[in-house]
Design a protein around this motif. Sequence first.
Motif, PDB file in Angstrom:
ATOM      1  N   GLU A   1       0.755  -1.215   0.008  1.00  0.00           N
ATOM      2  CA  GLU A   1       0.048   0.026   0.052  1.00  0.00           C
ATOM      3  C   GLU A   1       0.864   1.331   0.119  1.00  0.00           C
ATOM      4  OE1 GLU A   1      -3.140   0.227  -0.470  1.00  0.00           O
ATOM      5  OE2 GLU A   1      -3.538  -1.685  -0.065  1.00  0.00           O
ATOM      6  N   LYS A   2       2.331   1.151  -0.212  1.00  0.00           N
ATOM      7  CA  LYS A   2       2.866   2.299   0.152  1.00  0.00           C
ATOM      8  C   LYS A   2       2.796   3.306  -1.263  1.00  0.00           C
ATOM      9  CE  LYS A   2       7.844   3.595   0.509  1.00  0.00           C
ATOM     10  NZ  LYS A   2       9.233   3.169   0.676  1.00  0.00           N
ATOM     11  N   THR A   3       2.853   4.340  -1.242  1.00  0.00           N
ATOM     12  CA  THR A   3       2.959   5.433  -2.233  1.00  0.00           C
ATOM     13  C   THR A   3       4.078   6.172  -2.444  1.00  0.00           C
ATOM     14  OG1 THR A   3       1.489   7.055  -1.100  1.00  0.00           O
ATOM     15  CG2 THR A   3       0.325   5.391  -2.761  1.00  0.00           C
ATOM     16  N   THR A   4       4.532   6.567  -3.295  1.00  0.00           N
ATOM     17  CA  THR A   4       5.783   7.354  -3.486  1.00  0.00           C
ATOM     18  C   THR A   4       5.472   9.016  -3.816  1.00  0.00           C
ATOM     19  OG1 THR A   4       5.996   6.980  -5.922  1.00  0.00           O
ATOM     20  CG2 THR A   4       7.229   5.729  -4.221  1.00  0.00           C
ATOM     21  N   ASP A   5       6.248   9.752  -3.703  1.00  0.00           N
ATOM     22  CA  ASP A   5       5.863  11.363  -3.601  1.00  0.00           C
ATOM     23  C   ASP A   5       5.893  11.590  -5.263  1.00  0.00           C
ATOM     24  OD1 ASP A   5       5.786  11.790  -1.173  1.00  0.00           O
ATOM     25  OD2 ASP A   5       8.046  12.055  -0.965  1.00  0.00           O
TER      26      ASP A   5
ATOM     27  N   LYS B   1       8.703   0.827 -14.152  1.00  0.00           N
ATOM     28  CA  LYS B   1       8.560   2.189 -13.695  1.00  0.00           C
ATOM     29  C   LYS B   1       7.401   2.259 -12.761  1.00  0.00           C
ATOM     30  CE  LYS B   1      11.357   4.306 -16.702  1.00  0.00           C
ATOM     31  NZ  LYS B   1      12.438   5.140 -16.365  1.00  0.00           N
ATOM     32  N   THR B   2       7.156   3.137 -11.914  1.00  0.00           N
ATOM     33  CA  THR B   2       6.414   3.449 -10.601  1.00  0.00           C
ATOM     34  C   THR B   2       5.090   3.594 -11.349  1.00  0.00           C
ATOM     35  OG1 THR B   2       8.154   3.344  -8.741  1.00  0.00           O
ATOM     36  CG2 THR B   2       5.750   4.152  -8.424  1.00  0.00           C
ATOM     37  N   VAL B   3       4.063   3.170 -11.205  1.00  0.00           N
ATOM     38  CA  VAL B   3       2.689   3.582 -11.664  1.00  0.00           C
ATOM     39  C   VAL B   3       1.625   3.738 -10.612  1.00  0.00           C
ATOM     40  CG1 VAL B   3       0.944   2.741 -13.303  1.00  0.00           C
ATOM     41  CG2 VAL B   3       3.048   2.223 -13.694  1.00  0.00           C
ATOM     42  N   ARG B   4       1.159   5.035 -10.513  1.00  0.00           N
ATOM     43  CA  ARG B   4       0.074   5.334  -9.678  1.00  0.00           C
ATOM     44  C   ARG B   4      -1.212   5.179 -10.277  1.00  0.00           C
ATOM     45  NH1 ARG B   4       0.364  10.236  -5.705  1.00  0.00           N
ATOM     46  NH2 ARG B   4       2.064   8.825  -4.834  1.00  0.00           N
ATOM     47  N   VAL B   5      -2.137   4.375  -9.826  1.00  0.00           N
ATOM     48  CA  VAL B   5      -3.527   4.194 -10.334  1.00  0.00           C
ATOM     49  C   VAL B   5      -4.258   5.025  -9.318  1.00  0.00           C
ATOM     50  CG1 VAL B   5      -5.243   2.686 -10.787  1.00  0.00           C
ATOM     51  CG2 VAL B   5      -3.050   2.132 -11.447  1.00  0.00           C
TER      52      VAL B   5
ATOM     53  N   GLU C   1      -0.110   1.954  -6.127  1.00  0.00           N
ATOM     54  CA  GLU C   1       1.231   1.865  -6.719  1.00  0.00           C
ATOM     55  C   GLU C   1       1.465   0.533  -7.228  1.00  0.00           C
ATOM     56  OE1 GLU C   1       3.985   4.683  -5.743  1.00  0.00           O
ATOM     57  OE2 GLU C   1       2.884   6.437  -5.715  1.00  0.00           O
ATOM     58  N   PHE C   2       2.181   0.344  -8.332  1.00  0.00           N
ATOM     59  CA  PHE C   2       2.952  -0.774  -8.466  1.00  0.00           C
ATOM     60  C   PHE C   2       3.783  -0.652  -9.438  1.00  0.00           C
ATOM     61  CE2 PHE C   2      -0.509  -0.682 -11.887  1.00  0.00           C
ATOM     62  CZ  PHE C   2      -0.010  -1.266 -12.929  1.00  0.00           C
ATOM     63  N   THR C   3       4.657  -1.653  -9.656  1.00  0.00           N
ATOM     64  CA  THR C   3       5.807  -1.488 -10.556  1.00  0.00           C
ATOM     65  C   THR C   3       5.905  -2.930 -11.294  1.00  0.00           C
ATOM     66  OG1 THR C   3       7.116  -0.091  -9.029  1.00  0.00           O
ATOM     67  CG2 THR C   3       8.492  -1.329 -11.048  1.00  0.00           C
TER      68      THR C   3
END
Length: 258
Positions: free
Chosen positions: A114-118, A170-174, A205-207
């Motif tokens: 569940e972690k999200t990045t900036d 790549k980090t993808v935020r949905v 987010e997922f990669t």
Amino acid sequence: MRSRRALKSAGALGLLALAATGCSGSRLGLPEPISVQGERMLHLWQGSWIAAFAVGGVVWGLIIWAVLFHRKRSDDLPPQVRYNMPIEILYTAVPFVIIAVLFYFTARDENFVEKTTDNPAVVVDVTAYQWSWQFDYKENGKTVATVTGVPVAPNGPAPGKPVMTIPAGKTVRVKLHSNDVIHSFWVPALIYKKDVMPGYVNEFEFTANKLGTYEGRCAELCGVDHSKMLFQLRVVTPEQYDKFIADSKQALAAGGGK
């Protein structure tokens, strides 16, 4: 003879159980994960099964041991042992230890998933509606590409599947949106799904680390044509993704649609 028959029966039951659980391979029923987060969830699932087998083995071992070595041999009552404090402490403490260990690994992996990045590399606004999907790709808060599924009339033919294209590595935020009812964004290969709720933006987010095209669908009963809410997740190379975005920008600049 009875002891041998009991051992053979227990062995046969054990082999049957192993065969039944081993049919789907080492993933134990889950699909092959295509993301870093999916791999973590698969490891948690496998670890839970290992713990379950270990506990089951101990329990079955104790049952078989009691059947073989403490079966009735006469009408005399066996020695009665009550209030054995060490044993009572053991079978009270051990379940708490097992639960604490499972809780620790579950909480650890949940925080990771569940972690999200900036600053994610890709941001996709996903809008679910009765009964299809729309994918809006964002850069600096502006839409640079849009893929819209064709809504279907109630009980009409199944529409074509809209495709969500993302780059590998790549980090993808949905970010999930709904303007009508509750839906659920689910790609089985991600080993993850998230509710899409009206008036609330869910995100994750997922990669992805495996190229290919993977099926997705709505996992929440959302109406008469819920079964037609299908889409595809396409994982491409970063170069192919850059070309997809560049072509979409050109189409938008020319006044076209994507």
